[in-house]
Scaffold this active site. Structure first.
Site, mmCIF file in Angstrom:
data_model
loop_
_atom_site.group_PDB
_atom_site.id
_atom_site.type_symbol
_atom_site.label_atom_id
_atom_site.label_comp_id
_atom_site.label_asym_id
_atom_site.label_seq_id
_atom_site.Cartn_x
_atom_site.Cartn_y
_atom_site.Cartn_z
ATOM 1 N N SER A 154 17.717 58.863 66.523
ATOM 2 C CA SER A 154 17.859 59.247 65.119
ATOM 3 C C SER A 154 16.793 58.567 64.270
ATOM 4 C CB SER A 154 19.251 58.875 64.602
ATOM 5 O OG SER A 154 19.596 57.584 64.983
ATOM 6 N N HIS A 177 18.396 66.231 68.310
ATOM 7 C CA HIS A 177 19.206 65.266 67.554
ATOM 8 C C HIS A 177 20.549 65.868 67.195
ATOM 9 C CE1 HIS A 177 19.819 62.579 63.819
ATOM 10 N NE2 HIS A 177 20.265 61.977 64.893
ATOM 11 N N GLU A 189 19.145 69.138 65.433
ATOM 12 C CA GLU A 189 17.741 69.187 65.026
ATOM 13 C C GLU A 189 16.874 69.243 66.288
ATOM 14 O OE1 GLU A 189 17.811 66.754 60.807
ATOM 15 O OE2 GLU A 189 17.889 65.609 62.657
ATOM 16 N N ASN A 227 18.868 62.868 58.360
ATOM 17 C CA ASN A 227 18.888 61.436 58.032
ATOM 18 C C ASN A 227 17.905 61.067 56.922
ATOM 19 O OD1 ASN A 227 20.938 60.835 59.743
ATOM 20 N ND2 ASN A 227 19.656 59.997 61.370
HETATM 21 N N1 3HC Z 1 36.235 65.917 69.110
HETATM 22 C C1 3HC Z 1 36.667 67.161 68.907
HETATM 23 N N2 3HC Z 1 37.037 67.609 67.687
HETATM 24 C C2 3HC Z 1 36.960 66.752 66.657
HETATM 25 C C3 3HC Z 1 36.506 65.427 66.809
HETATM 26 C C4 3HC Z 1 36.132 65.022 68.102
HETATM 27 N N3 3HC Z 1 35.675 63.804 68.363
HETATM 28 N N4 3HC Z 1 36.530 64.837 65.598
HETATM 29 C C5 3HC Z 1 36.984 65.727 64.717
HETATM 30 N N5 3HC Z 1 37.249 66.884 65.354
HETATM 31 C C6 3HC Z 1 37.752 68.120 64.764
HETATM 32 C C7 3HC Z 1 39.250 68.143 64.583
HETATM 33 O O1 3HC Z 1 39.915 68.588 65.730
HETATM 34 C C8 3HC Z 1 39.405 69.128 63.421
HETATM 35 O O2 3HC Z 1 39.242 70.441 63.883
HETATM 36 P P1 3HC Z 1 39.917 71.712 63.091
HETATM 37 O O3 3HC Z 1 39.405 71.666 61.691
HETATM 38 O O4 3HC Z 1 39.434 72.901 63.849
HETATM 39 O O5 3HC Z 1 41.382 71.479 63.191
HETATM 40 C C9 3HC Z 1 38.178 68.838 62.575
HETATM 41 O O6 3HC Z 1 37.232 68.173 63.433
HETATM 42 C C10 3HC Z 1 38.489 67.937 61.409
HETATM 43 O O7 3HC Z 1 39.020 66.727 61.918
HETATM 44 P P2 3HC Z 1 40.235 65.942 61.265
HETATM 45 O O8 3HC Z 1 41.192 66.932 60.641
HETATM 46 O O9 3HC Z 1 40.788 64.977 62.242
HETATM 47 O O10 3HC Z 1 39.584 65.007 60.175
HETATM 48 P P3 3HC Z 1 38.719 65.368 58.942
HETATM 49 O O11 3HC Z 1 39.096 66.664 58.325
HETATM 50 O O12 3HC Z 1 38.768 64.125 58.158
HETATM 51 O O13 3HC Z 1 37.254 65.571 59.563
HETATM 52 C C11 3HC Z 1 35.125 64.880 60.294
HETATM 53 C C12 3HC Z 1 36.623 64.586 60.309
HETATM 54 C C13 3HC Z 1 34.851 66.141 61.123
HETATM 55 C C14 3HC Z 1 34.451 63.693 60.960
HETATM 56 C C15 3HC Z 1 34.679 65.115 58.795
HETATM 57 O O14 3HC Z 1 35.134 64.051 58.005
HETATM 58 C C16 3HC Z 1 33.184 65.225 58.649
HETATM 59 O O15 3HC Z 1 32.593 66.261 58.884
HETATM 60 N N6 3HC Z 1 32.556 64.106 58.220
HETATM 61 C C17 3HC Z 1 31.126 64.015 58.057
HETATM 62 C C18 3HC Z 1 30.525 63.661 59.376
HETATM 63 C C19 3HC Z 1 29.042 63.511 59.283
HETATM 64 O O16 3HC Z 1 28.440 63.555 58.220
HETATM 65 N N7 3HC Z 1 28.436 63.333 60.458
HETATM 66 C C20 3HC Z 1 27.027 63.084 60.520
HETATM 67 C C21 3HC Z 1 26.793 61.613 60.495
HETATM 68 S S1 3HC Z 1 25.076 61.240 60.559
HETATM 69 C C22 3HC Z 1 24.720 61.308 62.186
HETATM 70 O O17 3HC Z 1 25.530 61.509 63.061
HETATM 71 C C23 3HC Z 1 23.288 61.121 62.519
HETATM 72 C C24 3HC Z 1 23.033 59.809 63.171
HETATM 73 O O18 3HC Z 1 21.714 59.857 63.619
HETATM 74 C C25 3HC Z 1 23.189 58.612 62.245
#
Ligand code: 3HC
Length: 329
Positions: A154, A177, A189, A227
């Protein structure tokens, strides 16, 4: 339906309606069938999981059995979640499906054996340039001559990771990514370094589509797309807190309810990991291409203090929030 040809692909690279194509194309056939993932952490396990879900044969490679076991546990837990939604009224079918997907992931501690018949290797190990350069050298030696060599980095330039490879291997090297949580986040990405060949990008895009995700092709610049935009936002949120403008919880509420973000910036910082955030921003401030000395990435006393105290976010049980009492704030 949007369809690309090799010539339109090369000439229009970076200007395509990527998401539209990913959403509507159903005929994209990937030449990639066997995937090797190096690193069984959350990202690596997630990449192995989605590849296996979409019927690719997968090897998951890590240094020891414990690391592989952790990766398998992550996949089993995540797949159980997916299966529950996929087969809500059929628990037996759901558990058979989970077993079948897990059965397509073969764990191994041998890098050379794990990549020997791969069409694509995705590296998802620690963000250390020396480690990655050595690993890519070893992978290029052991993998077949047609194999794509991808890094899930990343923060490190793909060009530097590939620095010691020969020109032919460099043409097959690129960034893929993924985002956390990999099974849920739809974007990948596809990072084109200067040396990456058009054919490699085309195959990588087809692979990303074959695992149900949307590719966004971009150049090898710090932070790629997501990012580069997300980290200044997260750092500015921390500075807002440092200036006493508002409490973390209010800033999070504001961004969730006022801007429609799924997580507030502090929830996101804790989720990504404060050590990761610090590592990336420190690196860019020190030597990021075009970002050296950029105030957006200057050290934050609050972030430094939390990292020094070992409060790294969700994974350590405490970051901007305390997760020890309950999982949910
Ligand atoms: N495996 C499978 N499914 C998952 C999961 C996992 N590990 N985590 C979440 N889910 C699914 C759930 O089953 C649910 O599915 P549904 O909507 O079909 O029922 C959905 O995701 C939503 O999960 P939850 O209801 O448990 O919880 P939230 O509604 O709070 O969502 C989240 C959790 C998906 C993490 C949401 O908060 C989100 O999208 N957050 C932002 C995440 C983000 O920005 N990620 C990028 C980070 S930066 C990065 O990764 C880059 C790196 O280089 C730093």
């Amino acid at each position: 339906m949007y369809k690309y040809t090799t010539s339109s692909f090369t000439t229009r690279l970076g200007m395509r309606p990527i998401v539209a194509r990913a959403l509507y194309s159903s005929s994209a056939s990937s030449p990639i069938k066997r995937v090797a993932v190096v690193g069984g952490g959350q990202m690596g396990a997630g990449i192995a999981q989605v590849s296996a879900t979409f019927e690719h044969g997968v090897t998951l490679i890590d240094v020891n059995a414990e690391a592989l076991e952790r990766g398998q546990k992550y996949m089993a837990k995540s797949l159980a979640r997916v299966a529950k939604k996929k087969f809500p009224a059929e628990p037996n079918v759901a558990s058979d499906w989970v077993e079948a997907v897990l059965g397509r992931v073969r764990p191994t501690t041998s890098l050379s054996e794990g990549v020997r018949s791969a069409d694509l290797v995705v590296e998802a190990v620690v963000e250390n340039i020396g480690v990655k350069q050595k690993l890519f050298g070893d992978i290029a030696q052991a993998a077949p001559g047609h194999c794509l060599l991808a890094s899930n980095t990343s923060s490190l330039p793909i060009g530097r990771i590939a620095e010691h490879l020969d020109a032919e291997a460099k043409a097959r090297t690129l960034g893929l990514h993924f985002f956390n949580p990999v099974p849920q986040m739809k974007l990948v990405e596809v990072v084109r370094a200067e040396h990456t060949g058009a054919q490699a990008i085309e195959s990588a895009v087809a692979f990303v589509e074959s695992i149900g995700k949307a590719p966004a092709v971009c150049k090898d610049t710090p932070g790629f797309i997501v990012n580069r935009l997300l980290l200044p936002y997260m750092m500015e949120a921390i500075r807002l807190l440092e200036r006493g403008a508002a409490e973390a919880r209010d800033i999070d509420t504001a961004m969730k309810l006022g801007a429609g973000y799924p997580m507030g910036p502090f929830e996101l910082c804790d989720y990504v990991g404060l050590d990761t955030l610090k590592f990336i921003t420190d690196g860019w401030f020190k030597e990021g291409d075009g970002l050296r000395g950029d105030k957006a990435f200057a050290a934050s006393p609050k972030l430094d203090e939390l990292v020094a105290a070992g409060h790294l976010g969700v994974k350590s049980g405490r970051g901007f929030y305390d997760y020890s009492a309950s999982k949910k704030k």
